[in-house]
Design a protein around this motif. Structure first.
Motif, PDB file in Angstrom:
ATOM      1  N   THR A  87       0.839  -1.210   0.000  1.00  0.00           N
ATOM      2  CA  THR A  87       0.000   0.000   0.000  1.00  0.00           C
ATOM      3  C   THR A  87       0.867   1.249   0.000  1.00  0.00           C
ATOM      4  OG1 THR A  87      -1.779  -1.118   1.165  1.00  0.00           O
ATOM      5  CG2 THR A  87      -1.737   1.285   1.330  1.00  0.00           C
ATOM      6  N   TRP A  88       1.889   1.247   0.846  1.00  0.00           N
ATOM      7  CA  TRP A  88       2.777   2.417   0.902  1.00  0.00           C
ATOM      8  C   TRP A  88       3.455   2.645  -0.453  1.00  0.00           C
ATOM      9  CZ3 TRP A  88       3.675   6.670   3.517  1.00  0.00           C
ATOM     10  CH2 TRP A  88       4.835   7.400   3.179  1.00  0.00           C
ATOM     11  N   ILE A  89       3.993   1.582  -1.046  1.00  0.00           N
ATOM     12  CA  ILE A  89       4.725   1.728  -2.310  1.00  0.00           C
ATOM     13  C   ILE A  89       3.794   2.253  -3.409  1.00  0.00           C
ATOM     14  CG2 ILE A  89       5.869   0.408  -4.155  1.00  0.00           C
ATOM     15  CD1 ILE A  89       6.984  -1.414  -1.854  1.00  0.00           C
ATOM     16  N   ARG A  90       2.531   1.819  -3.389  1.00  0.00           N
ATOM     17  CA  ARG A  90       1.603   2.250  -4.445  1.00  0.00           C
ATOM     18  C   ARG A  90       1.042   3.636  -4.183  1.00  0.00           C
ATOM     19  NH1 ARG A  90      -2.754  -1.795  -6.522  1.00  0.00           N
ATOM     20  NH2 ARG A  90      -2.628  -0.281  -8.212  1.00  0.00           N
ATOM     21  N   THR A  91       0.658   3.908  -2.938  1.00  0.00           N
ATOM     22  CA  THR A  91      -0.076   5.150  -2.671  1.00  0.00           C
ATOM     23  C   THR A  91       0.387   5.838  -1.385  1.00  0.00           C
ATOM     24  OG1 THR A  91      -1.805   3.867  -1.567  1.00  0.00           O
ATOM     25  CG2 THR A  91      -2.180   4.410  -3.883  1.00  0.00           C
ATOM     26  N   PRO A  92       1.658   6.236  -1.336  1.00  0.00           N
ATOM     27  CA  PRO A  92       2.140   6.905  -0.116  1.00  0.00           C
ATOM     28  C   PRO A  92       1.375   8.195   0.179  1.00  0.00           C
ATOM     29  CG  PRO A  92       3.744   7.134  -1.913  1.00  0.00           C
ATOM     30  CD  PRO A  92       2.716   6.134  -2.365  1.00  0.00           C
ATOM     31  N   GLN A  93       0.821   8.807  -0.858  1.00  0.00           N
ATOM     32  CA  GLN A  93       0.092  10.070  -0.626  1.00  0.00           C
ATOM     33  C   GLN A  93      -1.231   9.864   0.094  1.00  0.00           C
ATOM     34  OE1 GLN A  93       1.170  13.240  -1.015  1.00  0.00           O
ATOM     35  NE2 GLN A  93       3.134  12.254  -1.464  1.00  0.00           N
ATOM     36  N   SER A  94      -1.788   8.656  -0.002  1.00  0.00           N
ATOM     37  CA  SER A  94      -3.031   8.437   0.742  1.00  0.00           C
ATOM     38  C   SER A  94      -2.736   8.050   2.189  1.00  0.00           C
ATOM     39  CB  SER A  94      -3.912   7.390   0.053  1.00  0.00           C
ATOM     40  OG  SER A  94      -3.259   6.153   0.046  1.00  0.00           O
ATOM     41  N   VAL A  95      -1.500   7.622   2.477  1.00  0.00           N
ATOM     42  CA  VAL A  95      -1.132   7.276   3.854  1.00  0.00           C
ATOM     43  C   VAL A  95      -0.683   8.524   4.600  1.00  0.00           C
ATOM     44  CG1 VAL A  95       0.346   5.837   5.309  1.00  0.00           C
ATOM     45  CG2 VAL A  95      -0.451   4.959   3.104  1.00  0.00           C
ATOM     46  N   VAL A  96       0.234   9.267   4.007  1.00  0.00           N
ATOM     47  CA  VAL A  96       0.729  10.513   4.608  1.00  0.00           C
ATOM     48  C   VAL A  96       0.608  11.622   3.559  1.00  0.00           C
ATOM     49  CG1 VAL A  96       2.682  11.675   5.733  1.00  0.00           C
ATOM     50  CG2 VAL A  96       2.374   9.212   6.037  1.00  0.00           C
ATOM     51  N   PRO A  97      -0.572  12.247   3.474  1.00  0.00           N
ATOM     52  CA  PRO A  97      -0.790  13.258   2.434  1.00  0.00           C
ATOM     53  C   PRO A  97       0.246  14.372   2.527  1.00  0.00           C
ATOM     54  CG  PRO A  97      -2.864  12.680   3.500  1.00  0.00           C
ATOM     55  CD  PRO A  97      -1.756  12.018   4.295  1.00  0.00           C
ATOM     56  N   GLY A  98       0.794  14.731   1.373  1.00  0.00           N
ATOM     57  CA  GLY A  98       1.730  15.844   1.327  1.00  0.00           C
ATOM     58  C   GLY A  98       3.176  15.460   1.586  1.00  0.00           C
ATOM     59  N   ASN A  99       3.447  14.165   1.900  1.00  0.00           N
ATOM     60  CA  ASN A  99       4.860  13.795   2.109  1.00  0.00           C
ATOM     61  C   ASN A  99       5.590  13.809   0.754  1.00  0.00           C
ATOM     62  OD1 ASN A  99       6.089  10.891   1.421  1.00  0.00           O
ATOM     63  ND2 ASN A  99       3.866  10.678   1.637  1.00  0.00           N
ATOM     64  N   ALA A 100       6.906  13.759   0.795  1.00  0.00           N
ATOM     65  CA  ALA A 100       7.696  13.981  -0.420  1.00  0.00           C
ATOM     66  C   ALA A 100       7.735  12.777  -1.359  1.00  0.00           C
ATOM     67  CB  ALA A 100       9.122  14.386  -0.034  1.00  0.00           C
ATOM     68  N   MET A 101       7.178  11.648  -0.963  1.00  0.00           N
ATOM     69  CA  MET A 101       7.192  10.477  -1.862  1.00  0.00           C
ATOM     70  C   MET A 101       5.915  10.468  -2.707  1.00  0.00           C
ATOM     71  SD  MET A 101       7.887   6.491  -1.052  1.00  0.00           S
ATOM     72  CE  MET A 101       7.169   5.193  -2.059  1.00  0.00           C
ATOM     73  N   PRO A 102       6.067  10.549  -4.023  1.00  0.00           N
ATOM     74  CA  PRO A 102       4.883  10.610  -4.892  1.00  0.00           C
ATOM     75  C   PRO A 102       4.248   9.234  -5.107  1.00  0.00           C
ATOM     76  CG  PRO A 102       6.881  10.654  -6.221  1.00  0.00           C
ATOM     77  CD  PRO A 102       7.332  10.601  -4.783  1.00  0.00           C
ATOM     78  N   ASN A 103       2.960   9.207  -5.413  1.00  0.00           N
ATOM     79  CA  ASN A 103       2.356   7.986  -5.943  1.00  0.00           C
ATOM     80  C   ASN A 103       2.984   7.753  -7.317  1.00  0.00           C
ATOM     81  OD1 ASN A 103       0.694   8.000  -3.714  1.00  0.00           O
ATOM     82  ND2 ASN A 103      -1.144   8.639  -4.806  1.00  0.00           N
ATOM     83  N   MET A 104       3.495   6.562  -7.544  1.00  0.00           N
ATOM     84  CA  MET A 104       4.259   6.349  -8.770  1.00  0.00           C
ATOM     85  C   MET A 104       3.546   5.474  -9.785  1.00  0.00           C
ATOM     86  SD  MET A 104       8.063   6.249  -7.089  1.00  0.00           S
ATOM     87  CE  MET A 104       8.927   6.350  -8.654  1.00  0.00           C
ATOM     88  N   GLU A 105       2.236   5.314  -9.645  1.00  0.00           N
ATOM     89  CA  GLU A 105       1.441   4.592 -10.650  1.00  0.00           C
ATOM     90  C   GLU A 105       1.930   3.161 -10.853  1.00  0.00           C
ATOM     91  OE1 GLU A 105      -1.103   6.332 -11.485  1.00  0.00           O
ATOM     92  OE2 GLU A 105      -0.311   8.273 -10.821  1.00  0.00           O
ATOM     93  N   LEU A 106       2.350   2.515  -9.780  1.00  0.00           N
ATOM     94  CA  LEU A 106       2.757   1.116  -9.885  1.00  0.00           C
ATOM     95  C   LEU A 106       1.532   0.227  -9.703  1.00  0.00           C
ATOM     96  CD1 LEU A 106       5.894   1.486  -7.643  1.00  0.00           C
ATOM     97  CD2 LEU A 106       5.918   0.909 -10.083  1.00  0.00           C
ATOM     98  N   ASN A 107       1.466  -0.873 -10.455  1.00  0.00           N
ATOM     99  CA  ASN A 107       0.354  -1.791 -10.236  1.00  0.00           C
ATOM    100  C   ASN A 107       0.690  -2.731  -9.070  1.00  0.00           C
ATOM    101  OD1 ASN A 107       1.877  -4.006 -11.201  1.00  0.00           O
ATOM    102  ND2 ASN A 107       1.277  -3.555 -13.320  1.00  0.00           N
ATOM    103  N   ASP A 108      -0.307  -3.497  -8.664  1.00  0.00           N
ATOM    104  CA  ASP A 108      -0.148  -4.358  -7.489  1.00  0.00           C
ATOM    105  C   ASP A 108       0.986  -5.365  -7.684  1.00  0.00           C
ATOM    106  OD1 ASP A 108      -1.361  -5.231  -4.851  1.00  0.00           O
ATOM    107  OD2 ASP A 108      -1.439  -7.101  -5.971  1.00  0.00           O
ATOM    108  N   HIS A 109       1.053  -5.939  -8.869  1.00  0.00           N
ATOM    109  CA  HIS A 109       2.078  -6.951  -9.174  1.00  0.00           C
ATOM    110  C   HIS A 109       3.480  -6.351  -9.009  1.00  0.00           C
ATOM    111  CE1 HIS A 109       4.034  -9.661 -12.497  1.00  0.00           C
ATOM    112  NE2 HIS A 109       4.422  -9.997 -11.289  1.00  0.00           N
TER     113      HIS A 109
END
Ligand code: HEC
Length: 122
Positions: A87-109
């Motif tokens: 979850t963190w690797i796919r959507t860090p912005q939904s876990v900690v909004p505004g942190n410096a790690m972007p959502n990188m559009e990775l799929n689950d696989h």
């Protein structure tokens, strides 16, 4: 999801004295660590993180991922379980909004393979 975190933490404290190894399972079902390392290099996680075994991954924007396989909590927020790491690797912005790690559009696989590699770092 956020309401689950304190419960997980309390359970961890009560059941295990927060032993680090009990907070991590250290393996991702179906994850291919070797492919994960290749993906990490391709998508550029190393621009922000120091990651052992990934050529050129010496970034200092985010924490070094040198022992992420042994760490109890991800980003100070999530218990370090395989699903939470994905979850963190796919959507860090939904876990900690505004942190410096972007959502990188990775799929689950892809995220699972990356997590499998990160769990090899202990
Ligand atoms: C633009 C910079 C940037 C990129 C690119 C980036 N990250 Fe991060 N990452 C961060 C920052 C900053 C944090 C700390 C966030 C926080 O704690 O709120 C972080 C946190 C993490 C954590 C939690 C570390 C810990 O010690 O708790 C993991 C795991 C992680 N990143 C993995 C990755 C992976 C895998 C990639 C590539 C798919 C990646 N990151 C790409 C900036 C980045």
């Amino acid at each position: 999801m956020l309401r689950v975190i304190p419960i997980a933490l309390i359970a961890c404290l009560v059941l295990a004295g927060c032993d680090r190894s009990s907070a991590t399972t250290g393996s991702v079902a179906g994850g291919d660590a070797e492919r994960g390392a290749t993906l990490i290099a391709m998508v550029g996680c190393g621009a922000c993180h120091t990651i052992p075994g990934v050529s050129g991954a010496r970034g200092r924007v985010g924490p070094p991922l040198v022992q992420i396989g042994n760490q109890a909590i991800i980003a100070g927020m999530l218990a370090n379980t395989p699903d939470n790491l994905v979850t963190w690797i796919r959507t860090p912005q939904s876990v900690v909004p505004g942190n410096a790690m972007p959502n990188m559009e990775l799929n689950d696989h892809d995220a699972r393979d990356i997590a499998a590699y990160l769990y090899s770092l202990r």
